[in-house]
Design a protein around this motif. Structure first.
Motif, PDB file in Angstrom:
ATOM      1  N   UNK A 120       0.841  -1.192   0.000  1.00  0.00           N
ATOM      2  CA  UNK A 120       0.000   0.000   0.000  1.00  0.00           C
ATOM      3  C   UNK A 120       0.874   1.238   0.000  1.00  0.00           C
ATOM      4  N   UNK A 121       0.269   2.351  -0.378  1.00  0.00           N
ATOM      5  CA  UNK A 121       0.967   3.636  -0.382  1.00  0.00           C
ATOM      6  C   UNK A 121       1.170   4.099   1.056  1.00  0.00           C
ATOM      7  N   UNK A 122       2.356   4.618   1.332  1.00  0.00           N
ATOM      8  CA  UNK A 122       2.605   5.237   2.629  1.00  0.00           C
ATOM      9  C   UNK A 122       1.743   6.491   2.720  1.00  0.00           C
ATOM     10  N   UNK A 123       0.790   6.477   3.640  1.00  0.00           N
ATOM     11  CA  UNK A 123      -0.161   7.592   3.724  1.00  0.00           C
ATOM     12  C   UNK A 123       0.521   8.912   4.062  1.00  0.00           C
ATOM     13  N   UNK A 124       1.690   8.846   4.677  1.00  0.00           N
ATOM     14  CA  UNK A 124       2.413  10.077   5.024  1.00  0.00           C
ATOM     15  C   UNK A 124       3.113  10.679   3.810  1.00  0.00           C
ATOM     16  N   UNK A 125       3.159   9.939   2.710  1.00  0.00           N
ATOM     17  CA  UNK A 125       3.824  10.403   1.493  1.00  0.00           C
ATOM     18  C   UNK A 125       2.834  10.559   0.339  1.00  0.00           C
ATOM     19  N   UNK A 126       1.605  10.851   0.670  1.00  0.00           N
ATOM     20  CA  UNK A 126       0.540  11.025  -0.326  1.00  0.00           C
ATOM     21  C   UNK A 126       0.164  12.502  -0.393  1.00  0.00           C
ATOM     22  N   UNK A 127       0.052  13.039  -1.613  1.00  0.00           N
ATOM     23  CA  UNK A 127      -0.250  14.461  -1.814  1.00  0.00           C
ATOM     24  C   UNK A 127      -1.404  14.596  -2.817  1.00  0.00           C
ATOM     25  N   UNK A 155       4.351  21.004  -8.926  1.00  0.00           N
ATOM     26  CA  UNK A 155       4.213  19.893  -7.972  1.00  0.00           C
ATOM     27  C   UNK A 155       4.891  20.244  -6.662  1.00  0.00           C
ATOM     28  N   UNK A 156       4.250  19.888  -5.572  1.00  0.00           N
ATOM     29  CA  UNK A 156       4.778  20.219  -4.242  1.00  0.00           C
ATOM     30  C   UNK A 156       5.717  19.141  -3.702  1.00  0.00           C
ATOM     31  N   UNK A 157       5.790  17.974  -4.366  1.00  0.00           N
ATOM     32  CA  UNK A 157       6.651  16.892  -3.864  1.00  0.00           C
ATOM     33  C   UNK A 157       6.938  15.919  -4.988  1.00  0.00           C
ATOM     34  N   UNK A 158       7.965  15.091  -4.764  1.00  0.00           N
ATOM     35  CA  UNK A 158       8.265  14.026  -5.713  1.00  0.00           C
ATOM     36  C   UNK A 158       7.229  12.916  -5.594  1.00  0.00           C
ATOM     37  N   UNK A 159       7.006  12.203  -6.685  1.00  0.00           N
ATOM     38  CA  UNK A 159       6.091  11.082  -6.610  1.00  0.00           C
ATOM     39  C   UNK A 159       5.592  10.630  -7.965  1.00  0.00           C
ATOM     40  N   UNK A 160       4.586   9.768  -7.882  1.00  0.00           N
ATOM     41  CA  UNK A 160       3.960   9.204  -9.079  1.00  0.00           C
ATOM     42  C   UNK A 160       2.502   9.621  -9.079  1.00  0.00           C
ATOM     43  N   UNK A 161       2.004  10.012 -10.244  1.00  0.00           N
ATOM     44  CA  UNK A 161       0.608  10.427 -10.366  1.00  0.00           C
ATOM     45  C   UNK A 161      -0.279   9.187 -10.313  1.00  0.00           C
ATOM     46  N   UNK A 162      -1.013   9.063  -9.234  1.00  0.00           N
ATOM     47  CA  UNK A 162      -1.936   7.934  -9.091  1.00  0.00           C
ATOM     48  C   UNK A 162      -3.289   8.237  -9.724  1.00  0.00           C
ATOM     49  N   UNK A 216       4.509   9.431  -3.129  1.00  0.00           N
ATOM     50  CA  UNK A 216       5.944   9.157  -3.121  1.00  0.00           C
ATOM     51  C   UNK A 216       6.124   7.684  -2.773  1.00  0.00           C
ATOM     52  N   UNK A 217       6.617   6.869  -3.722  1.00  0.00           N
ATOM     53  CA  UNK A 217       6.745   5.420  -3.551  1.00  0.00           C
ATOM     54  C   UNK A 217       8.159   4.990  -3.185  1.00  0.00           C
ATOM     55  N   UNK A 273       6.934  -1.378   7.279  1.00  0.00           N
ATOM     56  CA  UNK A 273       7.486  -0.306   6.454  1.00  0.00           C
ATOM     57  C   UNK A 273       8.665  -0.848   5.654  1.00  0.00           C
ATOM     58  N   UNK A 274       8.564  -0.710   4.324  1.00  0.00           N
ATOM     59  CA  UNK A 274       9.584  -1.249   3.425  1.00  0.00           C
ATOM     60  C   UNK A 274      10.184  -0.126   2.582  1.00  0.00           C
ATOM     61  N   UNK A 275      11.498  -0.136   2.476  1.00  0.00           N
ATOM     62  CA  UNK A 275      12.167   0.803   1.567  1.00  0.00           C
ATOM     63  C   UNK A 275      11.995   0.320   0.131  1.00  0.00           C
ATOM     64  N   UNK A 276      11.785   1.294  -0.774  1.00  0.00           N
ATOM     65  CA  UNK A 276      11.522   0.952  -2.175  1.00  0.00           C
ATOM     66  C   UNK A 276      12.285   1.905  -3.090  1.00  0.00           C
TER      67      UNK A 276
END
Length: 466
Positions: A173-180, A270-277, A298-299, A357-360
């Motif tokens: 699952x997506x880390x909810x703390x890294x969702x924008x 964009x306010x942060x790095x990541x992937x457009x979901x 952010x994945x 929590x897994x590093x990716x």
């Protein structure tokens, strides 16, 4: 006259039998309930009575005359009526090398004993019980040959720390703390899209779209008018602060100060790095304040939500290590730590959720991938008395191990158990370090022990009648 003589002979025989029985009983009473008294062997003509059998054919014998529960006399068995060597007529106990034979038990485990060797209805020889084998409730002695045949194996009771692996399944699952979520605070129209596909990777500060907003144009013009008026800087600063409150980038505000010209469109970044979901933005559309246009995650670090069975939840602790294997990436093992144990339980599956929590960094773990999880846990940190799980005989009401008390002698011992892990069981009471317990063929020995205990209960009452 011949008939009278025959009758007298029968009466004489009966009186001799009764007299022999009385003598046997008096001898029994004088020396206590002991199986060492000889079996009656009375002269009837030229034959001797070996023992008496049940009149209904049940596997029950007696060394003296007696009646069954229906009042029927037991039937005498004479010498020569059974296929046994002459030594079978000798009373029990009898010597067998250095040990004495106390009695013979039924080979099929039935509660039936005999003072002399005999066969059951199927032709199987009764098993000899030697002196010393009957001592102790449930204690069983087995010959070295039988120990080897059964494959009995024992181990020393020792101490060790115990760890356990809890297996579970889960999904990435997506880390909810890294969702924008991109949701502008002003009303505007989208004139150009720089990121127009779902799944695109974006960097912090990268342009997402160009928008036209009358509200932003008016705020810029207010600032320019206040600056040209040459009055208090407070009005001009208030106009700039209004732009900041609408999330206008600082670089655009600096450009306004430097050029003194209002811009018709604004580049939204964009306010942060990541992937457009998710992407709801469409060129030419009008959006209202707070309307979500992009959902970016952010994945570089993800969550693995594992479903742990109810009985294993007590073994899961925060901070412990975990390993995950993803079906889509065979051969790859991802390591992480337990970050959270959810406080609720799923009623339908009786499972609780655990967050790992897994590093990716390579982006290989994608949301909703299925994974198998091994959770590592130290069940017992300090060394404790343990035995292999195969040594424990668990009846549900009590737990028993078979302790080797001597060569070929085994004692059932009730114990109290604790945690189980790594194929071992913690023993909190009942065993000491250094004792030997049976870890193989213990079910067979336990069956033998229960048989001895049963025979002891049945035999005790039977010997009192001998």
């Amino acid at each position: 006259m011949s008939r009278i003589a025959g009758a007298l002979a029968v009466l004489l025989t009966g009186s001799l039998a009764l007299e022999g029985a009385a003598l046997a009983q008096s001898g029994h009473a004088g020396h206590g309930a002991s199986v060492a008294q000889p079996a009656p062997a009375e002269a009837v003509g030229q034959r001797r009575i070996l023992y008496y059998r049940n009149p209904m054919g049940l596997p029950d014998t007696s060394p003296a005359p007696k009646k069954d529960s229906m009042g029927m006399d037991y039937v005498p068995v004479y010498e020569g009526d059974v296929a046994a060597p002459p030594a079978t007529a000798e009373p029990a106990p009898m010597s067998a090398g250095p040990r004495k034979i106390l009695y013979y038990r039924n080979p099929m485990g039935l509660p039936d004993t005999s003072p002399v060797p005999k066969k059951d209805p199927m032709g199987m020889d009764y098993v000899a019980v030697y002196e010393g084998e009957e001592a102790g409730a449930g204690v069983v002695a087995i010959s070295p040959e039988k120990v080897q045949k059964l494959g009995v194996r024992t181990e020393l009771v020792g101490r060790r720390a115990m760890g356990r692996q809890v297996r579970a399944v889960g999904t990435v699952q997506v880390d909810e703390r890294r969702l924008f979520v991109v949701a502008p605070k002003f009303e505007a129209w989208i004139e150009k899209l720089h990121v127009d596909t779902t799944g695109a990777t974006v960097r912090r500060g990268q342009p997402l779209m160009e928008v036209y907003s009358p509200e932003l144009v008016l705020a810029q013009q207010e600032y320019l008018v206040a600056r040209r008026a040459g009055g208090s800087d407070g009005l001009a600063e208030a106009s700039l602060q209004r732009l900041r409150n609408l999330d206008v980038p600082e670089e655009d505000i600096e450009r306004l100060r430097r050029t003194g010209k209002a811009s018709r469109t604004l580049v939204y970044r964009a306010a942060a790095d990541g992937v457009v979901l998710e992407k709801a933005a469409v060129r030419g559309m009008r959006f209202m304040p707070g309307e979500p246009l992009y959902r970016i995650a952010d994945l570089s670090q993800v969550w693995l939500i594992a479903d742990v069975f109810e009985q294993d939840l007590g073994q899961v602790q925060l901070g412990h290590d975990a390993e995950a294997v993803v079906n889509a990436l065979p051969g790859r093992i991802f390591s992480g730590t337990i970050g959270f144990v959810y406080p609720t339980l799923t009623a339908e599956s009786r499972t609780g959720k655990v967050r790992i929590e897994l590093a990716n960094p390579e982006g290989l773990l994608k949301p909703n991938l299925y994974a198998t999880v091994n959770l590592h846990n130290e069940v017992v940190r300090e060394p404790a008395v343990v035995v292999p799980e195969s040594a424990l005989l668990d009846t549900g009401r009590r737990q028993v191990v078979l302790v080797e008390t001597g060569e070929g002698r085994y004692e059932p011992r009730e114990v109290k158990t604790g945690a189980r892990a790594d194929g071992y069981v913690q023993i909190s009471a009942g065993l000491e370090e250094g004792e030997r317990v049976v870890v193989r063929a213990n079910f067979l020995i336990d069956s033998e022990s229960n048989l001895r205990a049963a025979l002891s209960g049945f035999g005790g009452g039977q010997h009192q009648h001998q």
